[in-house]
Design a protein around this motif. Structure first.
Motif, mmCIF file in Angstrom:
data_model
loop_
_atom_site.group_PDB
_atom_site.id
_atom_site.type_symbol
_atom_site.label_atom_id
_atom_site.label_comp_id
_atom_site.label_asym_id
_atom_site.label_seq_id
_atom_site.Cartn_x
_atom_site.Cartn_y
_atom_site.Cartn_z
ATOM 1 N N ALA A 133 -2.786 -15.459 -12.520
ATOM 2 C CA ALA A 133 -2.527 -16.685 -11.754
ATOM 3 C C ALA A 133 -2.909 -16.532 -10.290
ATOM 4 O O ALA A 133 -3.255 -17.507 -9.629
ATOM 5 N N ASN A 134 -2.838 -15.322 -9.776
ATOM 6 C CA ASN A 134 -3.177 -15.054 -8.376
ATOM 7 C C ASN A 134 -4.637 -14.606 -8.298
ATOM 8 O O ASN A 134 -5.031 -13.658 -8.985
ATOM 9 N N PRO A 135 -5.469 -15.251 -7.483
ATOM 10 C CA PRO A 135 -6.870 -14.838 -7.390
ATOM 11 C C PRO A 135 -7.064 -13.479 -6.697
ATOM 12 O O PRO A 135 -8.104 -12.837 -6.860
ATOM 13 N N SER A 136 -6.055 -13.056 -5.922
ATOM 14 C CA SER A 136 -6.184 -11.801 -5.165
ATOM 15 C C SER A 136 -5.736 -10.614 -6.024
ATOM 16 O O SER A 136 -4.760 -9.922 -5.726
ATOM 17 N N VAL A 137 -6.473 -10.406 -7.102
ATOM 18 C CA VAL A 137 -6.225 -9.283 -8.010
ATOM 19 C C VAL A 137 -7.506 -8.458 -8.059
ATOM 20 O O VAL A 137 -8.581 -8.994 -8.340
ATOM 21 N N PHE A 138 -7.379 -7.161 -7.806
ATOM 22 C CA PHE A 138 -8.546 -6.295 -7.735
ATOM 23 C C PHE A 138 -8.300 -5.040 -8.581
ATOM 24 O O PHE A 138 -7.239 -4.424 -8.483
ATOM 25 N N PHE A 139 -9.280 -4.675 -9.402
ATOM 26 C CA PHE A 139 -9.160 -3.500 -10.259
ATOM 27 C C PHE A 139 -10.187 -2.449 -9.861
ATOM 28 O O PHE A 139 -11.317 -2.766 -9.482
ATOM 29 N N SER A 140 -9.784 -1.189 -9.950
ATOM 30 C CA SER A 140 -10.681 -0.071 -9.674
ATOM 31 C C SER A 140 -10.456 1.011 -10.714
ATOM 32 O O SER A 140 -9.320 1.215 -11.173
ATOM 33 N N GLN A 141 -11.538 1.688 -11.077
ATOM 34 C CA GLN A 141 -11.429 2.842 -11.957
ATOM 35 C C GLN A 141 -11.431 4.090 -11.088
ATOM 36 O O GLN A 141 -12.462 4.515 -10.573
ATOM 37 N N LYS A 142 -10.257 4.676 -10.907
ATOM 38 C CA LYS A 142 -10.104 5.842 -10.039
ATOM 39 C C LYS A 142 -9.065 6.782 -10.622
ATOM 40 O O LYS A 142 -8.231 6.386 -11.441
ATOM 41 N N ASN A 143 -9.102 8.019 -10.143
ATOM 42 C CA ASN A 143 -8.109 9.012 -10.517
ATOM 43 C C ASN A 143 -7.176 9.224 -9.334
ATOM 44 O O ASN A 143 -7.584 9.736 -8.300
ATOM 45 N N ALA A 144 -5.919 8.841 -9.490
ATOM 46 C CA ALA A 144 -4.958 8.910 -8.391
ATOM 47 C C ALA A 144 -4.389 10.304 -8.190
ATOM 48 O O ALA A 144 -3.593 10.512 -7.279
ATOM 49 N N VAL A 145 -4.772 11.245 -9.034
ATOM 50 C CA VAL A 145 -4.258 12.611 -8.902
ATOM 51 C C VAL A 145 -5.015 13.365 -7.822
ATOM 52 O O VAL A 145 -4.439 14.011 -6.955
ATOM 53 N N THR A 146 -6.324 13.276 -7.885
ATOM 54 C CA THR A 146 -7.160 14.112 -7.018
ATOM 55 C C THR A 146 -7.355 13.547 -5.619
ATOM 56 O O THR A 146 -7.831 14.249 -4.742
ATOM 57 N N SER A 147 -6.991 12.290 -5.410
ATOM 58 C CA SER A 147 -7.223 11.703 -4.088
ATOM 59 C C SER A 147 -6.372 10.454 -3.911
ATOM 60 O O SER A 147 -5.709 9.990 -4.844
ATOM 61 N N LEU A 148 -6.408 9.915 -2.694
ATOM 62 C CA LEU A 148 -5.792 8.615 -2.446
ATOM 63 C C LEU A 148 -6.604 7.542 -3.157
ATOM 64 O O LEU A 148 -7.830 7.630 -3.235
ATOM 65 N N VAL A 149 -5.918 6.517 -3.650
ATOM 66 C CA VAL A 149 -6.632 5.374 -4.242
ATOM 67 C C VAL A 149 -6.431 4.111 -3.409
ATOM 68 O O VAL A 149 -7.076 3.097 -3.650
ATOM 69 N N PHE A 150 -5.519 4.170 -2.436
ATOM 70 C CA PHE A 150 -5.324 3.092 -1.473
ATOM 71 C C PHE A 150 -5.465 3.690 -0.074
ATOM 72 O O PHE A 150 -5.308 4.900 0.112
ATOM 73 N N GLU A 151 -5.723 2.833 0.900
ATOM 74 C CA GLU A 151 -5.832 3.308 2.279
ATOM 75 C C GLU A 151 -4.485 3.862 2.745
ATOM 76 O O GLU A 151 -3.425 3.339 2.381
#
Length: 528
Positions: free
Chosen positions: A293-311
């Motif tokens: 319902a919310n247009p501000s939805v963003f998906f990423s394929q990342k590994n959150a173990v080895t690094s940051l996935v957000f700023e």
């Protein structure tokens, strides 16, 4: 005449440019094909790059997204005297004739402009894939492969990818600078591709195609995720702080979908992180279908173990569910600690990490007795040979609880070298299994996952109890909210444990005495 070059094309080499340039300038004059026959001198009309696995990105086998590969090819081709065409060829698993599929895809994508046949096309291929094209009558130029020497005499693109992955500052590596074409170097530098490739290829947890495990039945898994999404959201919703909201290990986006329908959060931005390529693809498809319902939805394929996935310092809420035990299971304790530290870095001051997962019992080192029902199923049913996921699940479902434990004791983390220490003791007329409370709980809360048994046998649920988690979070700089708690799933107790198993300990008279089933899950609110 067209030149067709099938391949993943994560980068292009200086040799490839010189090789193509020679073929074009000399119109194939004097060139020998893979069979040793000299090709007729024929002008080249264009070069066609068939970029295979175009629908894959962020995996060890295909770390670079298609759009960057296409940009490299176009930049590379600017100095050629003929036009270059780029067509993405999706990975469709193992099929009998991938060459035919590639040719059909090019014809369809070009709307018939490029209908490639042995009469109008020469294929350039130095790998065993060339055999498929030879069977269809295409003449083959082998480029880096020397048919006489039966060996590669020039650098292969994938070898350079691996070299970059193992090199600290790849931009200054002499071999890379000598062999990598300037177009590839430009794009890799501009978009930080080398650093991303290093991160992906060095990852000890993720498999070649971007999954934690190769034995998971995703049809079953996706249904399970959707079935319990409402429960997960109801349990965590009161603690969500509006703003930037991230869901790490978002599976098929079900939790985010419910968040988008929450009136409190209609102005928030949602970020879904999923390491599994299969589940990530489903998330993108659901977004394309307009399910959020919310247009501000963003998906990423990342590994959150080895690094940051957000700023750093950007997230008001981070949500994880049924994820942290997988990090411990498929990675290591060090990986789990890194994961916790990364979440701390990503939160704003006062931000919250909501972690819903399984948890071990407080007295996990205690030796206990486990009574197992041997009358609720078969005890001597042979295991099916060459079993599939479905036939194995059907067989497990026919076993008695005691026979199921015997299977569990053999399979549980066997691949990781774990030995489930236990012994059978008889007291009075009853036989019990004597083992640690931790191992007992591993069986109690995992024994009914028949549909994904092979996958679940890699996973440990009870490595930390609630106090262990509290200590680890505080050491990372977080404060555990007082509303955090461990709890027992009563549905599991009533539907899967009662009448099938019983936990006991010896009393002061050395007699077995029943004890309650311990906690199985936790809800942690860790604040920065």
């Amino acid at each position: 005449m067209y030149l067709l070059i099938p391949g993943r094309h994560h980068l292009l080499t200086d040799f490839q440019f010189k090789y193509l340039n020679r073929l074009i300038k000399c119109s194939l004059e004097g060139e020998k094909d893979a069979s040793g026959h000299i090709l007729a001198t024929t002008p080249i009309e264009g070069v066609i790059f068939a970029v295979t696995s175009a629908n894959h990105l962020g995996t060890k086998r295909n770390p670079v997204p298609f759009y960057l590969r296409a940009m490299i090819i176009q930049e590379f081709s600017n100095s050629l005297d003929v036009p270059a065409y780029v067509y993405g060829i999706d990975d469709v698993g193992v099929i009998h004739d991938f060459a035919e599929y590639t040719i059909k895809t090019i014809r369809h994508s070009s709307e018939g402009a490029h209908a490639l046949t042995p009469e109008n096309t020469v294929v350039i291929c130095s790998t065993s894939v060339r055999e498929m094209y030879m069977q269809r009558g295409f003449r083959i130029l082998t480029a880096e492969w020397d048919t006489t020497a039966n060996a590669y005499t020039q650098p292969m693109p994938w070898d350079l990818v691996h070299l970059i992955a193992q090199t600290g500052d790849w931009r200054k590596n002499k071999t890379v600078l000598e062999q990598l074409h300037p177009a590839a170097f430009k794009i890799w530098s501009l978009y930080g591709v080398g650093e991303k490739v290093q991160q992906i290829l060095k990852d000890p947890i993720i498999g070649a195609d971007g999954d934690l495990t190769a034995t998971r039945d995703y049809n079953v898994y996706v249904k399970q995720m959707d079935d319990i999404a409402a429960l997960k959201y109801r349990e965590t919703a009161p603690y969500i702080q509006p703003g930037n909201i991230g869901d790490i290990g978002c599976a098929v986006g079900s939790w985010i979908k419910m968040g988008c329908e929450d009136d409190r959060l209609h102005e928030c931005d949602f970020y879904g992180i999923e390491v599994s390529r299969h589940l990530y693809d489903i998330c993108l498809q659901r977004k394309h279908n307009g399910e959020f319902a919310n247009p501000s939805v963003f998906f990423s394929q990342k590994n959150a173990v080895t690094s940051l996935v957000f700023e750093p310092g950007s997230m008001n809420t981070i949500h994880t569910s049924s994820l942290t035990h997988e990090i411990e299971s498929y990675g290591s304790r060090k990986d789990l600690i890194s994961f916790i530290q990364n979440r701390y870095q990503e939160l704003v001051p006062g931000g919250v990490w909501i972690n819903r997962d399984v948890v071990g019992p407080e007295n996990r080192t205690e030796t206990v007795l486990l009574w197992l029902n041997d009358q609720d199923g078969a005890n001597d049913l042979p295991m099916p040979e060459n079993h599939t996921t479905q036939t194995l699940a059907a067989w497990l479902g026919q076993l008695s609880t005691k026979a199921l434990f015997h299977r569990f004791a053999q399979d549980f983390r066997h691949a990781e070298g774990y030995h489930l220490a236990h012994q059978w003791v008889t007291i009075g007329d009853t036989t019990y299994c004597q083992l640690s409370m931790q191992d007992a709980c591993e069986f109690l809360f995992k024994k009914d996952y028949h549909d994904n048994w092979l996958s679940e046998m890699h996973e440990t649920f009870c490595f930390w109890n609630f106090q262990d988690w509290k200590q680890a979070l505080e050491e990372a700089g977080m404060r555990l909210d007082n509303l955090s708690h461990a709890y027992r799933n009563e549905w599991i107790v009533q539907n899967r444990l009662e009448g099938k198993v019983q936990l006991l300990r010896l009393n002061e008279n050395e007699q077995p005495e029943a004890i309650p089933f311990p906690v199985s899950h936790m809800l942690l609110m860790a604040r920065k």
